[in-house]
Design an enzyme around this catalytic site. Structure first.
Site, mmCIF file in Angstrom:
data_model
loop_
_atom_site.group_PDB
_atom_site.id
_atom_site.type_symbol
_atom_site.label_atom_id
_atom_site.label_comp_id
_atom_site.label_asym_id
_atom_site.label_seq_id
_atom_site.Cartn_x
_atom_site.Cartn_y
_atom_site.Cartn_z
ATOM 1 N N LYS A 78 -26.530 34.471 -0.956
ATOM 2 C CA LYS A 78 -26.153 35.576 -0.060
ATOM 3 C C LYS A 78 -26.184 36.895 -0.839
ATOM 4 C CE LYS A 78 -23.634 32.036 2.216
ATOM 5 N NZ LYS A 78 -24.678 31.505 3.025
ATOM 6 N N TRP A 98 -16.452 25.295 5.977
ATOM 7 C CA TRP A 98 -16.677 25.139 4.540
ATOM 8 C C TRP A 98 -15.408 24.706 3.827
ATOM 9 C CZ3 TRP A 98 -21.380 24.192 4.128
ATOM 10 C CH2 TRP A 98 -22.329 24.885 4.876
ATOM 11 N N ASP A 131 -13.781 29.583 -3.268
ATOM 12 C CA ASP A 131 -15.184 29.538 -2.862
ATOM 13 C C ASP A 131 -15.516 30.950 -2.371
ATOM 14 O OD1 ASP A 131 -17.616 29.317 -1.607
ATOM 15 O OD2 ASP A 131 -17.019 27.709 -0.229
HETATM 16 N N1 PMP Z 1 -19.203 27.842 1.218
HETATM 17 C C1 PMP Z 1 -19.499 28.882 2.005
HETATM 18 C C2 PMP Z 1 -18.463 29.924 2.263
HETATM 19 C C3 PMP Z 1 -20.776 28.972 2.586
HETATM 20 O O1 PMP Z 1 -21.081 29.994 3.385
HETATM 21 C C4 PMP Z 1 -21.730 27.954 2.311
HETATM 22 C C5 PMP Z 1 -23.121 27.956 2.894
HETATM 23 N N2 PMP Z 1 -23.683 29.057 3.183
HETATM 24 C C6 PMP Z 1 -21.373 26.896 1.481
HETATM 25 C C7 PMP Z 1 -20.102 26.874 0.953
HETATM 26 C C8 PMP Z 1 -22.347 25.801 1.158
HETATM 27 O O2 PMP Z 1 -23.201 26.296 0.224
HETATM 28 P P1 PMP Z 1 -24.484 25.501 -0.326
HETATM 29 O O3 PMP Z 1 -25.464 25.488 0.787
HETATM 30 O O4 PMP Z 1 -24.894 26.341 -1.497
HETATM 31 O O5 PMP Z 1 -24.045 24.145 -0.720
#
Ligand code: PMP
Length: 356
Positions: A192, A101, A168
């Protein structure tokens, strides 16, 4: 029978929240209408949006310097929206690379300016949180991913930063006490600890804005959403409503202190069980172990297959590890009760007695 849900996300939500959300879909506030068929401009929904923002303010004890907004597009849109708004033309931003991520965030930021990756844990397949690096004082901001959902690592201490700190927090928001005033911007996909997929929470210091020196499309401009109270266009009404219910639930638990104590107890129990079990090995460095995503592998492939079957036959779901780590990942988000962790630990012990 309700399953024990260890899925990484969209993850488990509190049972009372699901029940209230279901009722709101049938008959919202006793109005004889579904939440899904009323105007977002109605007084009833405006009250929902206000409360969903106010609860974030209360839980994080935010000052008036901060704005709280609900957006769409997931955390992935924030990877680009953040530098679009905060990384000035010709400027630089600092990032730590702690996994997939972070990498995705870095990739987007590179489209807007120079990215200085000040530290990375890629050398050990992201099984630790880098420490002891320096952050350039001329960076527009410094970005971290506070919990690495795939690799099961989490910052136990928030690093000091000479420049605005951006995080994030998609997979550990509202899971522990933090001093929110140390952050200039926090973003999180809801799915989450906060609510269903479809809403993205952004908390930011208002004084960060207006310095990028480039035109920003209306929908991708944080200022638009601040000015319009997250109602510039039709907001994701159902996800925002469920976020509001979940935030109320967090306060009912006793707030972040109580939630943190519960999460700590769950994580300690599970890691202790893994460490004592001859068949399993935790993959993350001890001091950086996540309290949200517990990653571990089995001694060999055969054991992995057998334990997978053993747990799924016994009502456990979502335990499969991400393909880049393999093995298992038990996501133990806020809403997962201690009894589910106790049950998984019991199955690990039983399985070892039979197979070790
Ligand atoms: N950042 C983290 C730490 C994640 O765990 C995730 C996906 N679970 C994301 C970003 C991407 O999120 P999204 O699917 O809402 O774009």
């Amino acid at each position: 029978m309700k399953k024990h849900n260890f899925g990484a996300g969209p993850g488990i939500l509190p049972q009372p929240v699901l029940e209230q959300a279901a009722e709101a879909v049938r008959n919202f506030n006793g109005k004889g209408l579904s939440l899904l068929e009323i105007s977002h401009r109605s007084a009833d929904f405006e009250a929902v949006m206000d409360e969903a923002c106010d609860l974030v303010r209360r839980i994080f004890q935010l000052s008036d310097d901060y704005a709280v907004i609900y957006l769409q597009g997931g955390a992935s849109t924030q990877f680009a929206m953040l530098p679009f708004n905060l990384l000035p033309q010709g400027g630089k931003a600092a990032y730590v690379n702690t996994g997939a991520w972070s990498k995705a965030a870095i990739k987007e930021a590179k489209m807007f300016g120079t990215v200085d990756v000040v530290a990375s844990s890629e050398d050990k397949n992201f099984n630790y949180i880098p420490k002891g690096y320096s952050i350039p004082s001329d960076a527009a901001y410094f970005h971290i991913t506070t919990n690495n959902t795939i690799f099961g690592t989490e910052y136990q201490q928030i690093p000091d930063s000479p420049v605005p700190l951006v995080a994030d927090m998609s997979s550990n928001i509202f899971s522990r006490q933090i001093d929110a005033s140390r952050f200039s911007l926090i973003y999180a996909g809801a799915q989450k600890n906060l609510g269903p997929a479809g809403a993205t929470l952004v908390i930011l210091r208002k004084d960060l804005l207006g310095k990028a020196g480039r035109p920003i499309p209306t929908m991708l401009n944080y200022q638009t959403h601040i000015d319009k109270g997250s109602m510039y266009n039709t907001p994701p009404v159902f996800p925002v409503y469920v976020c509001m219910l979940t935030l109320r639930w967090i306060l009912e638990q006793g707030g972040l202190g109580a939630v943190e104590a519960q999460n700590k107890a769950k994580a300690e129990k599970l890691y202790a069980t893994i460490d004592a079990n001859p068949l399993f090995i935790g993959t993350a460095a001890q001091e950086d172990r996540s309290r949200m995503n517990v990653t571990f592998v089995a001694r060999d492939e055969e054991t992995e297959k057998q334990f997978s079957a053993y747990t799924s036959e016994r009502g456990i779901v979502g335990l499969k590890g991400h393909r880049s780590v393999g093995g298992f990942r038990a996501s133990i988000y806020n809403a997962l009760p201690l009894s589910s962790v106790d049950y998984l630990c019991q199955l690990m012990d039983e399985f070892a007695t039979v197979n070790a």
